[in-house]
Enzyme design. Sequence first.
Site, short mmCIF file in Angstrom:
data_model
loop_
_atom_site.label_atom_id
_atom_site.label_comp_id
_atom_site.label_asym_id
_atom_site.label_seq_id
_atom_site.Cartn_x
_atom_site.Cartn_y
_atom_site.Cartn_z
N ASP A 98 28.99 143.51 -11.23
CA ASP A 98 29.33 144.94 -10.91
C ASP A 98 30.33 145.49 -11.66
OD1 ASP A 98 27.54 143.70 -8.32
OD2 ASP A 98 27.59 145.82 -8.02
N ARG B 271 30.88 154.34 -3.50
CA ARG B 271 31.06 152.73 -3.43
C ARG B 271 32.24 152.37 -4.53
NH1 ARG B 271 26.16 148.76 -2.97
NH2 ARG B 271 27.78 147.52 -2.08
O1 MRU Z 1 25.58 145.51 -2.70
P1 MRU Z 1 24.46 145.70 -3.69
O2 MRU Z 1 23.26 145.22 -3.29
O3 MRU Z 1 24.64 147.01 -4.43
O4 MRU Z 1 25.05 144.61 -4.57
C1 MRU Z 1 24.32 144.42 -5.91
C2 MRU Z 1 24.85 143.24 -6.73
O5 MRU Z 1 25.70 142.63 -6.47
C3 MRU Z 1 24.00 143.16 -7.90
O6 MRU Z 1 24.19 141.54 -8.49
C4 MRU Z 1 24.68 143.92 -9.15
O7 MRU Z 1 24.96 145.07 -8.77
C5 MRU Z 1 23.84 143.76 -10.48
S1 MRU Z 1 22.47 144.63 -10.16
C6 MRU Z 1 21.73 144.54 -11.80
#
Ligand code: MRU
Length: 338
Positions: A225, A83
Amino acid sequence: MTCAVQPILWTRKQLRLLDQRELPHEVRWLDCRSAADVASAIHEMAVRGAPAIGIAAAYGLVLALRADADAFDRAFAVLAASRPTAVNLRWALERMRGVWLASRDVDALEAEAVRIHDEDLAQNLKIGDHGAALLDSGARVITHCNTGALATGGHGTALGVIRSAWALNRLAMVYHTETRPWLQGARLTAWELQQEGIPSKLIADGAAAYLMASETIDWVIVGADRIAANGDTANKIGTYALAVAARRHGVKFMVAAPSGTFDLRCSSGREIPIEQRPATELTEFRGRAVAPAGVDAFNPVFDVTPAELIDAIVCEHGVVEKPDATRIARVLGRPVSP
Ligand code: MRU
């Protein structure tokens, strides 16, 4: 304060991941025995959330190296490609590379993965303390996506702030968005909040601005992220819209994330890669078409909130109010990047 939900279990021979695609209706565990298994679990969203995918990837390297002492670079590449947006993934892999280059010892590598996992929980507890201190008692907040124990090594980031605020008796209500198209809010945040008995209501993503206009909301609290050197923050798609609506309605906006989420090599959000996922995630729901056959779709799964819309970024080292490059570098204790 501990947390009952443990989505990542390490048994030395294998990595067990709580399959988040099946929650809340089914508790199913996925056994990973190789770096490829872990990369696929990350790509397919069985494990998700920035810190959690970093932790899983670190264990993925241990699995690879236990099977083949020459596998480091190959396993690193497979895991790094799983990812693109959450920098925690690369941050954890690079930490592991440092230990491998220094030791060439799989036990040392395993110890580092366990350390990354344990440190994340400790950091989240500190983030919870710092973030909760910003809330007045009776706070009413909106959160987005899932940033709880499921997305981390425990407690959570934004949801960790909410947990800590609840423990301090400062929280009156949490509104959490559905978070389309994967419904991390409806499925996962709802599940975590329910288990803790925290007063909460699910809202459609599109209801947030109306809610801010019609009721008192004190804070929007989200995770991240990747945070660029200037404070621009990539998070789940829809975060930017929440920040725009929050500014319009005088609602404060908080980002909660561990220091591993900062990427000072990105001078601004323009340099953050945004993951695009298949159109079928929008045109279908659980394998069933919801849009006419042949319809095209645009499916970015993260967006970037400009720093000017963020009132506070909270990490384990403290709070960066009105974030900019200088304030971020000061709180992180790292030099401002060129
Ligand atoms: O696509 P995801 O479910 O991995 O996205 C997660 C998010 O955007 C969260 O807000 C981020 O990773 C922070 S998790 C502590």
